[in-house]
Design a protein around this motif. Structure first.
Motif, PDB file in Angstrom:
ATOM      1  N   MET A   1      48.066  35.371  29.589  1.00  0.00           N
ATOM      2  CA  MET A   1      48.611  34.018  29.568  1.00  0.00           C
ATOM      3  C   MET A   1      48.872  33.609  28.132  1.00  0.00           C
ATOM      4  SD  MET A   1      48.023  33.822  32.688  1.00  0.00           S
ATOM      5  CE  MET A   1      46.430  34.521  32.391  1.00  0.00           C
ATOM      6  N   ARG A 236      35.358  39.114  39.131  1.00  0.00           N
ATOM      7  CA  ARG A 236      36.211  40.275  38.859  1.00  0.00           C
ATOM      8  C   ARG A 236      37.098  39.951  37.659  1.00  0.00           C
ATOM      9  NH1 ARG A 236      41.051  42.818  40.489  1.00  0.00           N
ATOM     10  NH2 ARG A 236      41.875  40.850  41.274  1.00  0.00           N
ATOM     11  N   PHE A 238      40.491  40.737  35.623  1.00  0.00           N
ATOM     12  CA  PHE A 238      41.762  41.354  35.996  1.00  0.00           C
ATOM     13  C   PHE A 238      42.816  41.009  34.947  1.00  0.00           C
ATOM     14  CE2 PHE A 238      44.287  37.800  37.868  1.00  0.00           C
ATOM     15  CZ  PHE A 238      43.328  36.823  37.831  1.00  0.00           C
ATOM     16  N   GLY A 239      43.978  41.637  35.094  1.00  0.00           N
ATOM     17  CA  GLY A 239      45.066  41.400  34.149  1.00  0.00           C
ATOM     18  C   GLY A 239      44.869  42.213  32.888  1.00  0.00           C
ATOM     19  N   PRO A 240      45.771  42.016  31.927  1.00  0.00           N
ATOM     20  CA  PRO A 240      45.755  42.830  30.713  1.00  0.00           C
ATOM     21  C   PRO A 240      44.454  42.657  29.919  1.00  0.00           C
ATOM     22  CG  PRO A 240      47.691  41.373  30.754  1.00  0.00           C
ATOM     23  CD  PRO A 240      46.854  41.022  31.928  1.00  0.00           C
ATOM     24  N   ARG A 248      41.333  37.187  32.229  1.00  0.00           N
ATOM     25  CA  ARG A 248      41.233  36.386  33.450  1.00  0.00           C
ATOM     26  C   ARG A 248      40.036  36.851  34.260  1.00  0.00           C
ATOM     27  NH1 ARG A 248      45.687  33.556  35.544  1.00  0.00           N
ATOM     28  NH2 ARG A 248      44.181  32.932  37.125  1.00  0.00           N
ATOM     29  N   GLU A 250      38.099  36.095  38.316  1.00  0.00           N
ATOM     30  CA  GLU A 250      38.204  35.390  39.591  1.00  0.00           C
ATOM     31  C   GLU A 250      37.040  35.762  40.490  1.00  0.00           C
ATOM     32  OE1 GLU A 250      41.881  36.423  41.621  1.00  0.00           O
ATOM     33  OE2 GLU A 250      41.087  38.343  42.293  1.00  0.00           O
TER      34      GLU A 250
END
Lengths: 299, 299
Positions: A1, A236, A238-240, A248, A250
């Protein structure tokens, strides 16, 4: 982001200077070759792009200047940008005697900060001239600023005008009197921290809810736990996973009971530090990284 | 480089629907288990983030709707975003007999597009519900849209309402009559392309100038050449090399002579295709990817 420029936080100590294309940076002091570095020279060197999260050391004590209404607290003084620039070590050859490097902004010459030799020469430390693919706006330090990944924002000197290697530790106003947790204890790297983003206002029992957010810190994020009514659950990631950016996280939560629930997020960094439950008080209010707690109603 | 929502291009065929939290996607046809997929169910599945460049198939023929004044041509109908979502193949188990999957938007039920079986099941194809870390704005397809990396934008159906596996090739209006280069020759993956970004208005002899920009294509960028007065020079690719995003390129050019110079950028993809010098004409004006030429004055 990536945070768009219009939503990026702004914190300066002096007026924003307007520098032209003829602006140059003086490289001086305990260096092999003192010189003046022009903008065309800088841009003519091999560049890199780094996605860097920047947090103001005062984030968490309502220090925004000017204040912005209507946004979440946690959005205000932390953001991520893609910086294009040249590693400082590509233009700076230090003498053996240099222990620190002092950076001076063009905002009246009063804002000065130093970095230890090894941080100045770290591959991540940039002379940046683009933010998110465009020339850095003046209010964010253009035409050229320092970017020190992993450090609170005060280290990333804007409107860079002078780079001077020194043979003794630097004791300027913004090094010794401000940006310290206590006398002799400087603010340096960003403490591990996390925040929820886009939490639902309320949730429904029997319907899974997504509790998601961002975690960051100068030592890198190892894990995030989301606590629901005091019970920790592994979130968890996640993402880059970029070296200097945020992650990130979640957690999917199926609420069982109606009524009020307290959710919290707690990140742990690669060095093993976790966010504390309560802020660590210090006189100038820096480095606030206590766990964020939010109440959610299940209906 | 991520394009902020306010600068993202907009192209729709029908009115933007406003869908509530009770919106659900019907999964039907030649699938193992027909079902309805709700938004909470979708968000409760493991998500991924993909940075994806999206280009409108009509980019390059002044097709923007509504038109936006004052921006560069090349900025208009190509952009990059970070999409959070669930791989389509996580929710879609196709029957052996399924050859294509038809996607229907909620914008009146008239916009329908299909994907071949292998593309629908590709790990990159997403049911996306966040753009740049926030819920997808309605005008960009929220609450949930398809994202098909590497394909022109018409494939990434917005306001997704129905996913139907079919046993024969689909021949809808937007599959067969529009988005074709010629009858029977569909528009599919993005052709290799590049554009300059932030070119200097003029340059000075003896001062190195930076010629930089972006390159993208459905097969991935192998290299970019910058031509100066007809002579090609290998540009340097830099910054993150994400599988579905664009690449930055730069060439440092020390102009020797005053006067007008023509600069151009030409990308080549991993499959060996290069941008043509002239646009390949087709009746509906899709897939324009001719080399961009710009005149620069050296003083």
């Amino acid at each position: 982001m990536i945070t768009p420029a219009k939503e990026r936080f702004l914190r300066c100590h002096f007026a924003i200077p307007r520098l032209g294309e003829d602006h140059a940076i003086a490289i001086a002091g305990a260096v092999v070759s003192p010189r003046s570095l022009t903008l065309p020279e800088l841009r003519s060197m091999p560049s890199v792009i780094e996605t860097v999260v920047t947090e103001c050391a005062g984030n968490g004590r309502a220090m925004l200047d000017p204040p912005v209404s209507g946004e979440q607290w946690a959005h205000r003084a932390v953001s991520a940008a893609q910086w294009t620039g040249v590693p400082l070590r590509s233009v700076l050859e230090l003498a053996e005697s240099a222990v620190e490097v002092v950076f001076t902004g063009a905002d009246g010459g009063q804002y000065q900060r130093s970095l230890p030799r090894d941080v100045a020469l770290d591959e991540g430390t940039l002379l940046a001239y683009e933010m998110n693919g465009e020339p850095i706006p003046a209010r964010f330090g253009g035409p050229v600023r320092l970017v020190v990944p992993g450090w609170y924002g005060m280290a990333s000197v804007k409107w860079l005008a002078r780079i001077e290697a020194v043979e003794k530790p630097f004791h300027g106003e913004f090094q010794t009197h401000k940006y310290v947790y206590a006398p002799g204890v400087p603010v340096t790297r960003i403490r591990i921290k996390s925040m929820f983003v886009g939490l639902p206002g309320h949730v429904r029992t029997g319907t899974p809810a997504r509790l998601s957010g961002l975690a960051w810190g100068g030592e890198g994020v190892l894990r995030v736990e989301v606590e629901i009514d005091g019970q920790p659950h592994e979130a968890r990631l996640f993402g880059p996973a970029l070296p200097y950016s945020w992650r990130r996280f979640e957690l999917i939560w199926p609420p069982q009971a109606t009524g009020r629930h307290t959710v919290a997020c707690r990140a742990t960094d690669v060095a093993g530090s976790s966010q504390p439950d309560e802020p660590e008080w210090n006189p100038l209010g820096y480095g606030m990284n206590a766990v964020q707690r939010v109440e959610i109603v299940a209906i």
